[in-house]
Scaffold this active site. Structure first.
Site, mmCIF file in Angstrom:
data_model
loop_
_atom_site.group_PDB
_atom_site.id
_atom_site.type_symbol
_atom_site.label_atom_id
_atom_site.label_comp_id
_atom_site.label_asym_id
_atom_site.label_seq_id
_atom_site.Cartn_x
_atom_site.Cartn_y
_atom_site.Cartn_z
ATOM 1 N N TYR A 234 2.942 -13.149 -15.022
ATOM 2 C CA TYR A 234 1.996 -12.224 -14.407
ATOM 3 C C TYR A 234 0.552 -12.643 -14.692
ATOM 4 O O TYR A 234 -0.296 -12.658 -13.798
ATOM 5 C CB TYR A 234 2.253 -10.814 -14.930
ATOM 6 C CG TYR A 234 1.469 -9.720 -14.250
ATOM 7 C CD1 TYR A 234 1.801 -9.306 -12.969
ATOM 8 C CD2 TYR A 234 0.409 -9.090 -14.894
ATOM 9 C CE1 TYR A 234 1.086 -8.293 -12.339
ATOM 10 C CE2 TYR A 234 -0.309 -8.078 -14.273
ATOM 11 C CZ TYR A 234 0.045 -7.679 -12.998
ATOM 12 O OH TYR A 234 -0.668 -6.673 -12.376
ATOM 13 N N LYS B 36 -2.301 -13.744 -11.922
ATOM 14 C CA LYS B 36 -3.547 -13.001 -11.777
ATOM 15 C C LYS B 36 -4.768 -13.866 -12.099
ATOM 16 O O LYS B 36 -5.848 -13.675 -11.520
ATOM 17 C CB LYS B 36 -3.521 -11.753 -12.662
ATOM 18 C CG LYS B 36 -2.490 -10.723 -12.218
ATOM 19 C CD LYS B 36 -2.743 -10.228 -10.803
ATOM 20 C CE LYS B 36 -1.828 -9.094 -10.405
ATOM 21 N NZ LYS B 36 -2.137 -8.573 -9.050
ATOM 22 N N VAL C 97 4.782 -10.741 2.345
ATOM 23 C CA VAL C 97 3.624 -11.626 2.276
ATOM 24 C C VAL C 97 3.816 -12.777 1.289
ATOM 25 O O VAL C 97 2.917 -13.613 1.139
ATOM 26 C CB VAL C 97 2.338 -10.847 1.931
ATOM 27 C CG1 VAL C 97 2.025 -9.835 3.031
ATOM 28 C CG2 VAL C 97 2.432 -10.164 0.578
ATOM 29 N N ALA D 50 -0.565 -15.636 -15.424
ATOM 30 C CA ALA D 50 -0.870 -16.868 -14.694
ATOM 31 C C ALA D 50 -1.174 -16.568 -13.234
ATOM 32 O O ALA D 50 -2.109 -17.128 -12.648
ATOM 33 C CB ALA D 50 0.294 -17.842 -14.805
ATOM 34 N N ILE E 95 -3.944 1.310 -15.826
ATOM 35 C CA ILE E 95 -4.108 2.317 -14.779
ATOM 36 C C ILE E 95 -2.867 3.212 -14.730
ATOM 37 O O ILE E 95 -1.740 2.744 -14.896
ATOM 38 C CB ILE E 95 -4.324 1.652 -13.403
ATOM 39 C CG1 ILE E 95 -5.527 0.696 -13.450
ATOM 40 C CG2 ILE E 95 -4.504 2.700 -12.313
ATOM 41 C CD1 ILE E 95 -6.855 1.341 -13.764
ATOM 42 N N ALA F 281 0.795 -1.230 0.000
ATOM 43 C CA ALA F 281 0.000 0.000 0.000
ATOM 44 C C ALA F 281 0.828 1.281 0.000
ATOM 45 O O ALA F 281 0.274 2.354 0.219
ATOM 46 C CB ALA F 281 -0.947 0.007 1.202
#
Length: 248
Positions: free
Chosen positions: A156, A160, A65, A158, A189, A14
């Site tokens: 990427y 997602k 993570v 795969a 974006i 974030a």
């Protein structure tokens, strides 16, 4: 009063871009925010500071993570805020683009480990907490390339696409306990990557988008805010493309 007053949200990755926009939107709606990061500590601290300026508690927490240990540690830190986690947004991700013939196995592993395994680990780490609460909102950031693929992004794409499978399966497992699980699939974006493109490349990309413009991180944040709200209590296992019509 905000729609999310008294709730605690964890947003992975974030510090910048889409993750930062999501953290700020949830804070504006009244949620306390745990701003997760792995490398960009200064950016994460700035995001947390800006969330606090909106009148909510916010803290930046370093956790990788892409490991189960990191995901568990992140949730334990989040619980220190008020003893609960109401919203999890799986946003952390990375790219290592290359055509298949040139893609190294390590490049595939690294992207899948962060994007897909990271989402799985966070889902697993938060699941017991939300099941005990009998309430929760899990929103994962996928991509339109997970729906349609993309040249030079096999790893990427795969990862997602895998997130969509996790989302639909977990939605079925958690629905009876008041926990919804959904995904947002952004198109093109405006981020650091797109800002680095040439004007010509930028214009060519805009021509492919029916809406006639590249999206803003806030466009994605709006979709996340809906899934995070109580109004979305009967919406689960869904994928919302935020792409200006690109995937149509």
């Amino acid at each position: 009063m905000g729609k999310l007053d008294g709730q605690v949200a964890v947003v992975t990755g974030a510090g910048k871009g889409i993750g930062r926009a999501i953290a700020l939107r949830l804070a504006a709606d009244g949620a306390a925010v745990v701003v997760n990061y792995c490398h960009s500590s200064d950016a994460a601290e700035k995001t947390a500071e800006d969330c606090r300026a909106l009148g909510v508690d916010a803290v930046a927490v370093m956790a990788d993570v892409s490991t189960m240990e990191g995901a568990d540690a992140l949730m334990k830190e989040a619980l220190k805020m008020s003893g609960r986690i109401d919203i999890l947004v799986n946003n952390a991700g990375r790219t290592k683009d290359s055509l298949l013939l040139r893609m190294k196995p390590d490049d595939f592993d690294t992207v899948v480990k962060t994007n897909l395994y990271g989402t799985f680990y966070c889902m697993k780490a938060v699941s017991k907490i939300m099941l005990k609460q009998k309430y929760g909102r899990i929103i994962s950031i996928s991509s339109i390339v997970g729906l349609r693929g993309n040249v030079g992004q096999m790893n990427y794409s795969a990862s997602k696409a895998g997130i969509l499978g996790l989302t639909k399966s977990m939605a079925k497992e958690m629905a009876s306990r008041g926990v919804t699980v959904n995904a947002v699939a952004p198109g093109m974006i405006e981020t650091d990557m797109t800002r680095a493109m040439t004007e010509e490349a930028h214009a060519a990309m805009e021509k492919e988008i029916p809406a006639g413009r590249i999206g803003a991180p806030e466009d994605v944040a709006c979709a996340v805010a809906f899934f995070a709200s109580r109004e979305a209590a009967y919406v689960t296992g869904q994928v919302l493309a935020v792409d200006g019509g690109l995937a149509v």
